[in-house]
Design a protein around this motif. Structure first.
Motif, PDB file in Angstrom:
ATOM      1  N   CYS A  63       0.812  -1.223   0.000  1.00 40.05           N
ATOM      2  CA  CYS A  63       0.000   0.000   0.000  1.00 40.05           C
ATOM      3  C   CYS A  63       0.840   1.266   0.000  1.00 40.05           C
ATOM      4  CB  CYS A  63      -0.919   0.026   1.219  1.00 40.05           C
ATOM      5  SG  CYS A  63      -2.199  -1.244   1.167  1.00 40.05           S
ATOM      6  N   ILE A 122       0.742  -7.513  -5.100  1.00 40.01           N
ATOM      7  CA  ILE A 122      -0.499  -6.817  -5.436  1.00 40.01           C
ATOM      8  C   ILE A 122      -0.379  -5.427  -4.826  1.00 40.01           C
ATOM      9  CG2 ILE A 122      -3.016  -6.835  -5.245  1.00 40.01           C
ATOM     10  CD1 ILE A 122      -2.786  -9.860  -4.600  1.00 40.01           C
ATOM     11  N   ILE A 123      -0.531  -4.387  -5.622  1.00 40.31           N
ATOM     12  CA  ILE A 123      -0.398  -3.041  -5.079  1.00 40.31           C
ATOM     13  C   ILE A 123      -1.768  -2.401  -4.918  1.00 40.31           C
ATOM     14  CG2 ILE A 123       1.897  -2.804  -6.105  1.00 40.31           C
ATOM     15  CD1 ILE A 123       0.642  -0.775  -8.058  1.00 40.31           C
ATOM     16  N   THR A 127      -4.771  -0.055  -5.485  1.00 44.16           N
ATOM     17  CA  THR A 127      -5.277   0.507  -6.732  1.00 44.16           C
ATOM     18  C   THR A 127      -4.993   2.008  -6.797  1.00 44.16           C
ATOM     19  OG1 THR A 127      -7.048  -1.131  -6.811  1.00 44.16           O
ATOM     20  CG2 THR A 127      -7.337   0.849  -8.146  1.00 44.16           C
ATOM     21  N   ARG A 163      -9.818   4.312  -9.009  1.00 41.41           N
ATOM     22  CA  ARG A 163     -10.597   3.556  -8.025  1.00 41.41           C
ATOM     23  C   ARG A 163     -12.097   3.610  -8.295  1.00 41.41           C
ATOM     24  NH1 ARG A 163      -7.309   5.426  -2.595  1.00 41.41           N
ATOM     25  NH2 ARG A 163      -5.319   4.502  -3.242  1.00 41.41           N
ATOM     26  N   GLN A 180       5.045   2.060  -9.422  1.00 37.45           N
ATOM     27  CA  GLN A 180       3.969   1.229  -9.955  1.00 37.45           C
ATOM     28  C   GLN A 180       4.433   0.423 -11.160  1.00 37.45           C
ATOM     29  OE1 GLN A 180       1.292   4.490 -10.520  1.00 37.45           O
ATOM     30  NE2 GLN A 180       0.152   4.101  -8.636  1.00 37.45           N
ATOM     31  N   THR A 205      -3.839  -4.874  -9.129  1.00 34.02           N
ATOM     32  CA  THR A 205      -4.055  -3.954  -8.008  1.00 34.02           C
ATOM     33  C   THR A 205      -5.326  -4.354  -7.271  1.00 34.02           C
ATOM     34  OG1 THR A 205      -5.491  -2.244  -9.030  1.00 34.02           O
ATOM     35  CG2 THR A 205      -3.124  -2.173  -9.559  1.00 34.02           C
ATOM     36  N   TYR A 206      -5.423  -3.890  -6.022  1.00 32.09           N
ATOM     37  CA  TYR A 206      -6.592  -4.233  -5.211  1.00 32.09           C
ATOM     38  C   TYR A 206      -6.996  -3.035  -4.365  1.00 32.09           C
ATOM     39  CZ  TYR A 206      -9.667  -6.605  -1.904  1.00 32.09           C
ATOM     40  OH  TYR A 206     -10.753  -6.967  -1.144  1.00 32.09           O
ATOM     41  N   ASN A 207      -8.298  -2.832  -4.254  1.00 29.36           N
ATOM     42  CA  ASN A 207      -8.844  -1.742  -3.449  1.00 29.36           C
ATOM     43  C   ASN A 207      -9.714  -2.329  -2.339  1.00 29.36           C
ATOM     44  OD1 ASN A 207      -9.806   0.642  -2.438  1.00 29.36           O
ATOM     45  ND2 ASN A 207     -11.185   1.083  -4.147  1.00 29.36           N
TER      46      ASN A 207
END
Length: 388
Positions: free
Chosen positions: A124, A149-150, A152, A157, A172, A192-194
Motif C-alpha cells: 500500500c 499486489i499493489i 489501486t 478507483r 507502480q 491492483t486491489y482496493n
C-alpha cells in the motif's frame, strides 16, 4: 509500532483476527488472555477500536524489527485480512503473516498451490525499490516466486472505463509483470486491489505513450468472484483495440502539435533537427513513424521521436532496414537513457515492421497514410489469446 493480525496465546495457540469476530468478543478475550508475537515472543496489545480493523501491536520498546519494513496502515490490514479470507473460502492452504526464519522475512500471506509455496505481498505504501528487490531475492533463495499486489491507483478507483490513459509512477511500473497466456505469448499486467470496495483492478495490454503515461485495458473483478490461481484478464475485443488505437493516435497528434510550440531549442533539438533535415513538418510525419511496435516502452520518449532518430541514423549511414546489424543498434542507442538491451530489441522490432510493410525510408511522401497502429495492436493483442 508494528501491527499484526496473528499472535499466540500463553498456551501456544495461534490466534488469527478475522472480520467475523465481533468487537465485544474480542474485547472480552483481551480481558482474559495474554497475547505474544509469534516471532519475538514479546507481549503484544490486542487493539479493538471502532474505526481501525482490530489488530495486535507491539509495545513501543521492542526489538522485533527485522521482519518488517514499515508500519501498516488500516488499509493494508484490511486488505490483508480480505485476501486471507479469499484463500480460506477456496479451501486453499494459507498462512497469515508467517515468519520465514531462513531469510528473516514475513510475507503478508503464504499460499500453497499444488505443493508450491507462493508469498503474497499487498503493498500500500511507496518504499525504495531496493527493498522490494531484497525481499524478492530472499524469496528466490527459498525457490519461491512472490506475487505482489499493489493498492489501486487513486485515479482509477471509481472508474469503470474499459480503456484508460494513465500515468504510472516508477514504483507502480516496477510491479508490471508478464503473464503467460495459453498461446505462449505474454500479457503485461499490473494487479491492483482496493480494499474499500473489495475490488481487483486489472491494468493490462499496455501501450506506452510518452514518459510515464500508458494507454491500457482496465478490468474490474469483485473479491468474491476472484478465482485461484488469480484470474487472467480477458482478450480485448476489437472495439477495445479500436479505442486503444484512438488513445495512441491522440497522444501522437498531441505530441507532434506541441513539440514545436513548447521547445525553445529549435533545430538544436534532435527530433526537430531530424525533421528539418528530412524536410518534413513534425505534424506531417508519415503514419509509419510513431507506431507501437513491441518493446517500445524501453524508450521514455514518444515513439515518434526515437523512431524518427532511428530513420535518420539509417539515412545518414545509407542503410535500409534490411542492412542493420548489432553494432549499428549499439551506436544508435548511446544517446538514450534506459535498458540498452531492451532498447535494441525495440529497434529490431521496428526494423522488422518496416521490412514487413516494405516501406522505403527515403520516400516520406510514400505510404504516408494507412492505419498501421490498429493493425499492429490487433496482431499483438488478439494473437495473444487466439488459441483455444
Amino acid at each position: 509500532m508494528k501491527h499484526l493480525l496473528t499472535a499466540h496465546t500463553t498456551k501456544g495457540q495461534t490466534v488469527i483476527l478475522t472480520r467475523n469476530m465481533s468487537l465485544p468478543e474480542l474485547r472480552e478475550r483481551r480481558k482474559n488472555e495474554t497475547f505474544y508475537c509469534s516471532q519475538c515472543k514479546e507481549k503484544v496489545h490486542l487493539k479493538v477500536g471502532d474505526i481501525v480493523i482490530p489488530h495486535f501491536a507491539h509495545y513501543q520498546q521492542t526489538n522485533c524489527r527485522e521482519s518488517f519494513s514499515e508500519g501498516e496502515s488500516p488499509t493494508h490490514l484490511l486488505g490483508k485480512a480480505q485476501l486471507h479470507e479469499l484463500f480460506l473460502r477456496h479451501e486453499t492452504e494459507v498462512k497469515l503473516e508467517p515468519f520465514l526464519p531462513d531469510i528473516r522475512q514475513r510475507p503478508d500471506l503464504l499460499v500453497t498451490w499444488q505443493e508450491t509455496h507462493v508469498p503474497i505481498e499487498f503493498q500500500c505504501s511507496v518504499i525504495p525499490l531496493e527493498h522490494v528487490e531484497q525481499r524478492n531475492a530472499g524469496y528466490h533463495m527459498l525457490d519461491m516466486q512472490p506475487i505482489w499486489i499493489i493498492i489501486t491507483p487513486s485515479a482509477i478507483r471509481s472508474s469503470s472505463a474499459l480503456i484508460l490513459s494513465i500515468r504510472l509512477s516508477q514504483f507502480q511500473q516496477f510491479f508490471i509483470r508478464s503473464i503467460h497466456a495459453r498461446t505462449g505469448s505474454s500479457v503485461p499486467l499490473l494487479l491492483t486491489y482496493n480494499p474499500s470496495n473489495e475490488q481487483f483492478h486489472y491494468l493490462s495490454h499496455m501501450i506506452h505513450l510518452q514518459g510515464s503515461t500508458y494507454a491500457l485495458l482496465h478490468s474490474i473483478m469483485r473479491l468474491r468472484h476472484q478465482s485461484l490461481p488469480f484470474a487472467l484478464p480477458a482478450a480485448p475485443a476489437e472495439k477495445d483495440v479500436q479505442e486503444l488505437t484512438r488513445h495512441y493516435q491522440e497522444a501522437r497528434r498531441k505530441y507532434l502539435r506541441s513539440v514545436i510550440g513548447y521547445n525553445h531549442r529549435g533545430v538544436h533539438n534532435q527530433f526537430l533537427r531530424a525533421c528539418y533535415e528530412m524536410r518534413v513538418q513534425p505534424i506531417h510525419l508519415p503514419t509509419w513513424i510513431g507506431v507501437p511496435t513491441k518493446g517500445q516502452e524501453a524508450f521514455k520518449q514518444s515513439d515518434c521521436e526515437w523512431q524518427v532518430l532511428l530513420i535518420t541514423a539509417m539515412r545518414e549511414t545509407r542503410r535500409t532496414p534490411f542492412q542493420l546489424d548489432r553494432s549499428f543498434y549499439h551506436s544508435f542507442i548511446k544517446k538514450f537513457e534506459g535498458d540498452q538491451e531492451k532498447q535494441i530489441e525495440a529497434c529490431v522490432n521496428y526494423a522488422d515492421f518496416l521490412r514487413q510493410e516494405r516501406i522505403d525510408i527515403y520516400r516520406l511522401d510514400k505510404y504516408a497514410s494507412g492505419n498501421y497502429v490498429k493493425e499492429i495492436l490487433l496482431r499483438r493483442f488478439l494473437a495473444m489469446h487466439a488459441k483455444n
